[in-house]
Design a protein around this motif. Structure first.
Motif, PDB file in Angstrom:
ATOM      1  N   LYS A   1       0.872  -1.173   0.000  1.00  0.00           N
ATOM      2  CA  LYS A   1       0.000   0.000   0.000  1.00  0.00           C
ATOM      3  C   LYS A   1       0.908   1.220   0.000  1.00  0.00           C
ATOM      4  CE  LYS A   1      -4.030   1.949   2.389  1.00  0.00           C
ATOM      5  NZ  LYS A   1      -3.588   3.357   2.467  1.00  0.00           N
ATOM      6  N   LEU A   2       0.650   2.169  -0.869  1.00  0.00           N
ATOM      7  CA  LEU A   2       1.595   3.246  -1.144  1.00  0.00           C
ATOM      8  C   LEU A   2       1.417   4.475  -0.263  1.00  0.00           C
ATOM      9  CD1 LEU A   2       1.527   3.035  -5.049  1.00  0.00           C
ATOM     10  CD2 LEU A   2       3.268   2.106  -3.507  1.00  0.00           C
ATOM     11  N   THR A   3       0.341   4.516   0.514  1.00  0.00           N
ATOM     12  CA  THR A   3       0.109   5.680   1.375  1.00  0.00           C
ATOM     13  C   THR A   3      -0.094   5.238   2.811  1.00  0.00           C
ATOM     14  OG1 THR A   3      -2.288   5.659   1.041  1.00  0.00           O
ATOM     15  CG2 THR A   3      -0.968   6.987  -0.484  1.00  0.00           C
ATOM     16  N   MET A   4       0.213   6.149   3.696  1.00  0.00           N
ATOM     17  CA  MET A   4      -0.064   6.013   5.125  1.00  0.00           C
ATOM     18  C   MET A   4      -0.357   7.420   5.612  1.00  0.00           C
ATOM     19  SD  MET A   4       3.966   5.418   5.725  1.00  0.00           S
ATOM     20  CE  MET A   4       4.071   5.157   3.932  1.00  0.00           C
ATOM     21  N   PRO A   5      -0.917   7.607   6.787  1.00  0.00           N
ATOM     22  CA  PRO A   5      -1.190   8.978   7.237  1.00  0.00           C
ATOM     23  C   PRO A   5       0.082   9.832   7.250  1.00  0.00           C
ATOM     24  CG  PRO A   5      -2.356   7.398   8.613  1.00  0.00           C
ATOM     25  CD  PRO A   5      -1.461   6.598   7.715  1.00  0.00           C
TER      26      PRO A   5
ATOM     27  N   ALA B   1       2.831  12.117  -7.264  1.00  0.00           N
ATOM     28  CA  ALA B   1       2.949  12.417  -5.834  1.00  0.00           C
ATOM     29  C   ALA B   1       2.989  13.916  -5.590  1.00  0.00           C
ATOM     30  CB  ALA B   1       4.207  11.756  -5.269  1.00  0.00           C
ATOM     31  N   GLY B   2       3.755  14.637  -6.406  1.00  0.00           N
ATOM     32  CA  GLY B   2       3.808  16.082  -6.262  1.00  0.00           C
ATOM     33  C   GLY B   2       2.447  16.725  -6.437  1.00  0.00           C
ATOM     34  N   GLU B   3       1.682  16.228  -7.409  1.00  0.00           N
ATOM     35  CA  GLU B   3       0.350  16.787  -7.662  1.00  0.00           C
ATOM     36  C   GLU B   3      -0.617  16.474  -6.526  1.00  0.00           C
ATOM     37  OE1 GLU B   3       0.823  16.432 -12.539  1.00  0.00           O
ATOM     38  OE2 GLU B   3      -0.324  14.925 -11.428  1.00  0.00           O
ATOM     39  N   VAL B   4      -0.555  15.237  -6.005  1.00  0.00           N
ATOM     40  CA  VAL B   4      -1.463  14.844  -4.924  1.00  0.00           C
ATOM     41  C   VAL B   4      -1.173  15.651  -3.661  1.00  0.00           C
ATOM     42  CG1 VAL B   4      -2.008  12.947  -3.333  1.00  0.00           C
ATOM     43  CG2 VAL B   4      -1.938  12.532  -5.803  1.00  0.00           C
ATOM     44  N   ILE B   5       0.086  15.826  -3.340  1.00  0.00           N
ATOM     45  CA  ILE B   5       0.432  16.576  -2.130  1.00  0.00           C
ATOM     46  C   ILE B   5       0.101  18.060  -2.300  1.00  0.00           C
ATOM     47  CG2 ILE B   5       2.406  17.396  -0.776  1.00  0.00           C
ATOM     48  CD1 ILE B   5       3.440  14.553  -0.795  1.00  0.00           C
ATOM     49  N   PHE B   6       0.297  18.601  -3.485  1.00  0.00           N
ATOM     50  CA  PHE B   6      -0.107  19.994  -3.727  1.00  0.00           C
ATOM     51  C   PHE B   6      -1.597  20.163  -3.488  1.00  0.00           C
ATOM     52  CE2 PHE B   6      -1.930  23.156  -6.593  1.00  0.00           C
ATOM     53  CZ  PHE B   6      -1.227  24.299  -6.213  1.00  0.00           C
ATOM     54  N   ASP B   7      -2.389  19.237  -4.028  1.00  0.00           N
ATOM     55  CA  ASP B   7      -3.844  19.335  -3.850  1.00  0.00           C
ATOM     56  C   ASP B   7      -4.226  19.245  -2.377  1.00  0.00           C
ATOM     57  OD1 ASP B   7      -4.209  19.598  -6.564  1.00  0.00           O
ATOM     58  OD2 ASP B   7      -4.710  17.488  -6.893  1.00  0.00           O
ATOM     59  N   ALA B   8      -3.558  18.367  -1.622  1.00  0.00           N
ATOM     60  CA  ALA B   8      -3.865  18.219  -0.200  1.00  0.00           C
ATOM     61  C   ALA B   8      -3.498  19.490   0.568  1.00  0.00           C
ATOM     62  CB  ALA B   8      -3.135  17.011   0.371  1.00  0.00           C
ATOM     63  N   LEU B   9      -2.349  20.070   0.243  1.00  0.00           N
ATOM     64  CA  LEU B   9      -1.942  21.325   0.876  1.00  0.00           C
ATOM     65  C   LEU B   9      -2.920  22.447   0.541  1.00  0.00           C
ATOM     66  CD1 LEU B   9       1.896  21.148   0.151  1.00  0.00           C
ATOM     67  CD2 LEU B   9       0.837  21.001   2.423  1.00  0.00           C
ATOM     68  N   LYS B  10      -3.364  22.452  -0.691  1.00  0.00           N
ATOM     69  CA  LYS B  10      -4.295  23.490  -1.149  1.00  0.00           C
ATOM     70  C   LYS B  10      -5.631  23.386  -0.408  1.00  0.00           C
ATOM     71  CE  LYS B  10      -5.356  26.759  -4.223  1.00  0.00           C
ATOM     72  NZ  LYS B  10      -4.650  28.064  -4.235  1.00  0.00           N
ATOM     73  N   ARG B  11      -6.078  22.137  -0.224  1.00  0.00           N
ATOM     74  CA  ARG B  11      -7.351  21.930   0.466  1.00  0.00           C
ATOM     75  C   ARG B  11      -7.214  22.128   1.966  1.00  0.00           C
ATOM     76  NH1 ARG B  11      -7.239  17.182  -2.556  1.00  0.00           N
ATOM     77  NH2 ARG B  11      -6.845  16.055  -0.606  1.00  0.00           N
ATOM     78  N   GLY B  12      -6.000  21.939   2.465  1.00  0.00           N
ATOM     79  CA  GLY B  12      -5.794  22.054   3.896  1.00  0.00           C
ATOM     80  C   GLY B  12      -6.267  20.850   4.667  1.00  0.00           C
ATOM     81  N   ASP B  13      -6.478  19.718   3.976  1.00  0.00           N
ATOM     82  CA  ASP B  13      -6.887  18.512   4.691  1.00  0.00           C
ATOM     83  C   ASP B  13      -5.726  17.528   4.735  1.00  0.00           C
ATOM     84  OD1 ASP B  13      -6.742  17.073   2.303  1.00  0.00           O
ATOM     85  OD2 ASP B  13      -8.871  17.262   1.894  1.00  0.00           O
ATOM     86  N   ASP B  14      -5.971  16.327   5.214  1.00  0.00           N
ATOM     87  CA  ASP B  14      -4.896  15.375   5.465  1.00  0.00           C
ATOM     88  C   ASP B  14      -4.977  14.158   4.549  1.00  0.00           C
ATOM     89  OD1 ASP B  14      -2.584  15.048   6.975  1.00  0.00           O
ATOM     90  OD2 ASP B  14      -3.555  13.594   8.294  1.00  0.00           O
ATOM     91  N   SER B  15      -5.821  14.197   3.549  1.00  0.00           N
ATOM     92  CA  SER B  15      -6.071  13.007   2.746  1.00  0.00           C
ATOM     93  C   SER B  15      -5.175  12.961   1.513  1.00  0.00           C
ATOM     94  CB  SER B  15      -7.537  12.958   2.302  1.00  0.00           C
ATOM     95  OG  SER B  15      -7.759  11.849   1.456  1.00  0.00           O
ATOM     96  N   ILE B  16      -4.364  11.911   1.414  1.00  0.00           N
ATOM     97  CA  ILE B  16      -3.549  11.701   0.219  1.00  0.00           C
ATOM     98  C   ILE B  16      -3.763  10.297  -0.344  1.00  0.00           C
ATOM     99  CG2 ILE B  16      -1.755  13.394   0.754  1.00  0.00           C
ATOM    100  CD1 ILE B  16      -0.096  11.127   1.947  1.00  0.00           C
ATOM    101  N   GLU B  17      -4.800   9.600   0.137  1.00  0.00           N
ATOM    102  CA  GLU B  17      -5.030   8.232  -0.331  1.00  0.00           C
ATOM    103  C   GLU B  17      -5.408   8.169  -1.802  1.00  0.00           C
ATOM    104  OE1 GLU B  17      -7.481   5.706   1.963  1.00  0.00           O
ATOM    105  OE2 GLU B  17      -5.928   5.440   3.499  1.00  0.00           O
TER     106      GLU B  17
END
Length: 579
Positions: A358-362, A392-408
């Motif tokens: 599994k590629l993600t964890m909290p 990965a860069g795009e997913v983390i950018f989106d999570a930072l933008k939303r301000g939430d903790d979800s990268i699954e």
């Protein structure tokens, strides 16, 4: 008897002295005055980690407010080598698409001017080698068709990516090993860098510098083949639940400067110099890639041997098999009058789709080889490193933008990407070889021809260290080094620029007193001559293993056969430039 399988000795019965994950997991951060705070921490300055850094910083450049919110260090890359790419090695012929997507302003001619690309593939050939003298040309199987792909150096590509990342505002911490993953309340919140300046026994020397907690909103694990933090994360968060175990291969590579250009890409698929008997369990292949350095005008050749670490004969040595391979008339004719200018070795994940954790964890995710994203049928992994890093860069950018903790969502995006699709097609392609070359070959061909539809279902793996070992006679075919075409291990290590200090702490974990079969396995397997047997070692029973850890080039193969490679002091190990 204990530690044996069918009368053979099993490496897994002699586990290394490692307390994982506790040794590699730190519970909680130090006080605010004692840590460094960054936006995103990337562990590993190879192709995948730097692709993630480059893509994330591209997106942040268009969002100044978000960039500013990440503080003075929006992205930090921790690389244990002296420079990014210093420990990075691959064949490598890459599919250009993901590289073109990541750097759309660069043409392929620009790649060559930057010094990481060496020519487009226009011709190719595949040979079967029945013996040390003969060859049979065969039509290239679909996985070996490379027309239009590009020959590159991943070490040089990483140095280019490092420069781009620094220009975009990344903080590149070279000579910095990440030794612990920091977890608070079930979430990854950072990493701890390793101490520097300790002696052989761990004592602080005059130049001692303690490690530091690095707090991050997200962590990207880009360590390559199952690094210390990646392995600890897999156990800590049970990321391998319902997955097949990881299995490994080992590649040894040389780069030669040659007087005549090679006009085509070449692969060979044996059986020579391997033994096809299922008793020996040897599977492998070779590559010979032309490289034209447009900056110097030099004609170069990349040549390498890859062996599956599933083998049973303890005297199997990828380095020595490469030396043997170079004496075949096909190869010797290419190298005639040339000069070896580089050497290196690296393990690679061979389990493919079913072995991917599994590629993600909290708070964290994995990219590239750390997540097992290699197609070992076609010998392709670099474009998966770039693609997964970009996602990965795009997913983390989106999570930072939303301000939430979800990268699954990263899991789904990888599954639907070129990486997920290609690895799924070859999901059952390598497992049949665990039955041996002759029995497994037809099943492998069926899997390739049907793009994974047959055989159906999920074929299992077993771990490489569960394979019983015996002392066979593969080594009888290895040539004596002549220092012209064939070379020993220590002279090969020398040309890597390895500069590990003699009084550095030992970063290799193995049991020191093991059955002779295990000791011989380590001695022959290691391409850097790390493991030795005393001259007076008994022929049977247990022997004391000598560990010359300062020779280590960080290939990682020991982890597959009963030991464990941990991170060295930052700056130790090889300094690859063109591998």
């Amino acid at each position: 008897m204990a530690g044996s399988s069918n009368g053979r000795v099993v490496p897994a019965a002699y586990p290394p002295p490692v307390d994982s994950p506790r040794e590699f997991i730190k519970r909680g951060l130090d006080g605010e005055d004692e840590l460094i705070e960054v936006g995103v921490a990337i562990v590993g300055g190879g192709t995948a980690g730097l692709a993630a850094a480059n893509r994330l910083l591209q997106l942040l450049a268009d969002d100044p407010e978000l960039l500013e919110s990440l503080g003075e260090v929006p992205v930090a890359v921790l690389e244990k080598a002296k420079t990014c790419g210093g420990h990075t090695l691959s064949g490598a012929v890459v599919r250009p698409g993901p590289l073109q997507e990541l750097y759309p302003d660069l043409t392929r001619e620009d790649w060559r001017k930057e010094g990481f690309a060496f020519g487009e593939v226009h011709k190719e050939a595949v040979y079967m080698l029945p013996s040390a003298k003969s060859k049979i040309k065969i039509p290239p199987p679909p996985p070996f068709k490379n027309h239009g792909n590009e020959v590159i150096s991943v070490a040089a590509l990483a140095r280019y990516q490092q420069r781009v990342a620094e220009e975009q505002g990344a903080y590149i911490l070279t000579e910095t090993a990440a030794t612990q993953l920091i977890v608070e309340e079930g979430r990854v919140v950072g990493v701890r860098s390793g101490d520097k300046g300790r002696g052989k026994d761990g004592e602080p020397l005059g130049n001692f510098e303690p490690g530091t907690d690095i707090k991050a909103r997200y962590v990207i694990l880009a360590e390559g083949c199952w690094g210390s933090l990646t392995g600890a994360a897999i156990r800590e968060f049970e990321l391998d639940k319902d997955r097949e175990p990881p299995v490994w291969e080992l590649g040894v590579k040389e780069v030669w400067k040659v007087p005549r250009p090679l006009d085509r890409l070449i692969h060979t698929i044996g059986p020579w110099p391997l033994k096809i008997s299922a008793r020996y369990g040897q599977i492998g292949g070779t590559w010979i890639y032309p490289m034209k350095d447009e900056r110097t005008g030099d004609d170069l050749v990349s040549i390498g041997f890859v062996v599956d670490l599933e083998y049973a004969d303890a005297t199997t040595s990828a380095h020595d098999l490469l030396q043997q391979f170079k004496l075949h008339p096909l190869v010797r004719g290419i190298l005639e009058g040339g000069e070896r200018v580089a050497w290196g070795a690296k393990a690679l994940p061979g389990g493919g789709y079913w072995s991917m954790p599994k590629l993600t964890m909290p708070g964290a995710l994995m990219v590239g080889d750390a997540g097992g994203m290699v197609d070992t049928v076609s010998l392709k992994g670099v474009h998966h490193c770039i693609s997964s890093g970009k996602i990965a860069g795009e997913v983390i950018f989106d999570a930072l933008k939303r301000g939430d903790d979800s990268i699954e969502v990263y899991e789904e995006k990888i599954e639907n990407s070129v990486t997920g699709r290609e690895l799924y097609e070859v999901r059952n392609t390598r497992q049949p070889f665990q039955k041996g070359f002759l029995m497994g070959g037809p099943i492998v061909n069926l899997a390739i021809a049907t793009k994974g539809k047959l055989p159906p279902g999920r074929l299992p793996w077993h771990k490489n260290d569960e394979k019983g070992m015996f002392i066979g006679n593969t080594a009888d075919g290895y040539p004596r080094p002549d220092n012209r075409y064939t070379f020993d291990k220590l002279s090969s290590v020398f040309i890597t620029g390895n500069a590990t200090r003699d009084d550095a702490p030992n970063h290799i974990r193995v049991q020191r007193n093991v059955p002779r079969e295990i000791a011989e396995t380590w001695k022959w397997m290691c391409p850097a001559g790390v493991y030795e047997l005393p001259e007076d070692a008994p022929e049977r029973g247990n022997v004391d293993v000598i560990v010359n850890y300062t020779n280590c080039v960080q290939c990682g193969a020991i982890t597959a056969k009963g030991g464990r490679l941990t991170t060295p002091e930052g700056g130790d190990g090889p300094l690859y430039t063109i591998t």
